[in-house]
Design a protein around this motif. Sequence first.
Motif, mmCIF file in Angstrom:
data_model
loop_
_atom_site.group_PDB
_atom_site.id
_atom_site.type_symbol
_atom_site.label_atom_id
_atom_site.label_comp_id
_atom_site.label_asym_id
_atom_site.label_seq_id
_atom_site.Cartn_x
_atom_site.Cartn_y
_atom_site.Cartn_z
ATOM 1 N N ASP A 138 0.776 2.333 -11.336
ATOM 2 C CA ASP A 138 0.579 3.442 -10.397
ATOM 3 C C ASP A 138 1.798 4.356 -10.319
ATOM 4 O O ASP A 138 1.737 5.410 -9.687
ATOM 5 N N THR A 178 -8.186 5.751 -2.429
ATOM 6 C CA THR A 178 -9.090 6.363 -1.459
ATOM 7 C C THR A 178 -8.574 7.746 -1.121
ATOM 8 O O THR A 178 -7.411 7.910 -0.747
ATOM 9 N N ILE A 238 -3.360 4.333 -1.779
ATOM 10 C CA ILE A 238 -3.501 3.348 -2.842
ATOM 11 C C ILE A 238 -3.310 1.966 -2.230
ATOM 12 O O ILE A 238 -2.275 1.693 -1.595
ATOM 13 N N THR A 239 -4.255 1.092 -2.439
ATOM 14 C CA THR A 239 -4.190 -0.281 -1.935
ATOM 15 C C THR A 239 -3.566 -1.183 -2.990
ATOM 16 O O THR A 239 -3.887 -1.062 -4.180
ATOM 17 N N THR A 299 -0.499 -1.638 -4.617
ATOM 18 C CA THR A 299 0.022 -0.902 -5.767
ATOM 19 C C THR A 299 0.370 -1.829 -6.930
ATOM 20 O O THR A 299 0.758 -2.993 -6.749
ATOM 21 N N GLN A 300 0.244 -1.259 -8.122
ATOM 22 C CA GLN A 300 0.611 -1.939 -9.357
ATOM 23 C C GLN A 300 1.615 -1.073 -10.101
ATOM 24 O O GLN A 300 1.707 0.136 -9.844
ATOM 25 N N ASP A 323 0.831 -1.196 0.000
ATOM 26 C CA ASP A 323 0.000 0.000 0.000
ATOM 27 C C ASP A 323 0.871 1.253 0.000
ATOM 28 O O ASP A 323 2.054 1.210 0.350
ATOM 29 N N LYS A 377 -13.745 7.201 -3.177
ATOM 30 C CA LYS A 377 -12.948 6.066 -3.644
ATOM 31 C C LYS A 377 -13.026 5.955 -5.155
ATOM 32 O O LYS A 377 -14.071 6.187 -5.767
ATOM 33 N N GLN A 378 -11.882 5.581 -5.734
ATOM 34 C CA GLN A 378 -11.801 5.255 -7.157
ATOM 35 C C GLN A 378 -11.020 3.948 -7.232
ATOM 36 O O GLN A 378 -9.799 3.943 -7.171
ATOM 37 N N LYS A 379 -11.727 2.852 -7.323
ATOM 38 C CA LYS A 379 -11.105 1.533 -7.378
ATOM 39 C C LYS A 379 -10.151 1.362 -6.195
ATOM 40 O O LYS A 379 -10.581 1.325 -5.057
ATOM 41 N N ARG A 380 -8.857 1.281 -6.426
ATOM 42 C CA ARG A 380 -7.905 1.054 -5.332
ATOM 43 C C ARG A 380 -7.456 2.353 -4.648
ATOM 44 O O ARG A 380 -6.668 2.328 -3.716
#
Lengths: 113, 113
Positions: A83, A62, A76-77, A79-80, A18, A57-60
């Motif tokens: 991001d 907040t 961000i939950t 992360t990818q 995160d 919230k927007q997807k992952r």
Amino acid sequence: GQQVMQIPQYQHVQEGEDFTTYCNSSTTLSNIQWYKQRPGGHPVFLIQLVKSGEVKKQKRLTFQFGEAKKNSSLHITATQTTDVGTYFCAGKGSGGGADGLTFGKGTHLIIQP
Amino acid sequence: DTAVSQTPKYLVTQMGNDKSIKCEQNLGHDTMYWYKQDSKKFLKIMFSYNNKELIINETVPNRFSPKSPDKAHLNLHINSLELGDSAVYFCASSRDGTGGGYTFGSGTRLTVV
């Protein structure tokens, strides 16, 4: 004049971890906005928060706006790699009128796969 | 279809020269802005125009002058360029001056040699 401070300046995370960036204003804000800038790109508007204590919230992602309307955070939950980039908060003062946004210095998110 | 377009994308010029950067938006927005982003990615507002009226002029040298022939255009003219003017300049627009996200152009990377 209005100042918007943002921390941390840099954040290294492993993919899947995160991430949170924090924003504080020296004055009460009428609203706060968040932008993302990919490397070599331009800032892209993500969201605007207006109400005290607001959470969106927007997807992952907040976004929170503090009760006193002087601070905000982006979380961000999981992360990818997509991001990666610099996240800016930007505040508009509560004095009214057509004032431009004051941007924080940004948090550079670096993701290690 | 580009919402906010800037030209040129890259500009390399010698000290002392005069140069212009053009910006056009087709979003029907009311306010346009110029931001300067330095090497540390700090975004600083330079000017905003609303209905052909200059709203903000931060502590910017008078060598910089915005020119707006109409609501959809806000050009930036720079006289007697200096090394310290090297940066990325972003044009942006918003629907009005009191709220709403900004749409940024892709930026102009100015290098003064």
